[in-house]
Design an enzyme around this catalytic site. Structure first.
Site, short mmCIF file in Angstrom:
data_model
loop_
_atom_site.label_atom_id
_atom_site.label_comp_id
_atom_site.label_asym_id
_atom_site.label_seq_id
_atom_site.Cartn_x
_atom_site.Cartn_y
_atom_site.Cartn_z
N ALA A 1 0.84 -1.21 0.00
CA ALA A 1 0.00 0.00 0.00
C ALA A 1 0.86 1.25 0.00
CB ALA A 1 -0.94 -0.01 1.21
N GLU A 2 1.93 1.24 0.80
CA GLU A 2 2.82 2.40 0.83
C GLU A 2 3.52 2.57 -0.51
OE1 GLU A 2 6.11 4.71 3.48
OE2 GLU A 2 5.09 2.96 4.32
N ALA A 3 3.91 1.48 -1.13
CA ALA A 3 4.59 1.56 -2.43
C ALA A 3 3.70 2.21 -3.48
CB ALA A 3 5.04 0.17 -2.89
#
Length: 130
Positions: free
Chosen positions: A50-52
């Site tokens: 998700a952060e990527a």
């Protein structure tokens, strides 16, 4: 505009970008190699995915301003467990500003079942290469 490339962790996790724009980034990741000790997809792997994708979308936006981004907040709710196949993460813009970008990220399994919902906020910053 910045040259945007996957980071080392993204590559180790097998992340592949399928679609990219400031408003929407879609990527996949295999469950194999990203499981926890009970054999389920690791929740931390879903948050890293998700952060990527959220950061990738924010950086696509910031690069049009000649800037970069740094993450300032991420939160996630795990709804179900992945067991096999791959997962798909879709980051959708909530706000694309001059100082802050926020994206909602939905992660689904191969059957389209929602596994995780995350929200990431990135701060738009000046950045000099080198």
């Amino acid at each position: 505009m910045w040259q945007i490339e996957l980071g080392e962790l993204d590559e180790k996790m097998g992340v592949r970008i399928l679609e990219e724009s400031p408003e929407r980034v879609v990527a996949t990741m295999p469950v194999d190699g990203n499981r926890q000790s009970l054999g389920l997809l690791h929740g931390g792997a879903m948050v890293a995915l998700a952060e990527a994708v959220g950061s990738w979308a924010a950086l696509k936006h910031a690069s049009t301003l000649g800037k970069a981004v740094v993450g300032v907040d991420i939160n996630a709710t795990h709804h179900a467990s992945g067991r096999a196949g791959s997962v798909t993460a879709t980051a959708s813009a909530i706000r694309l500003g001059r100082t802050v970008c926020s994206h909602e990220v939905v992660i689904t399994d191969d059957a389209g079942r929602r596994l995780c919902t995350a929200r990431i906020t990135n701060m738009v910053v000046e950045w000099s290469a080198g």
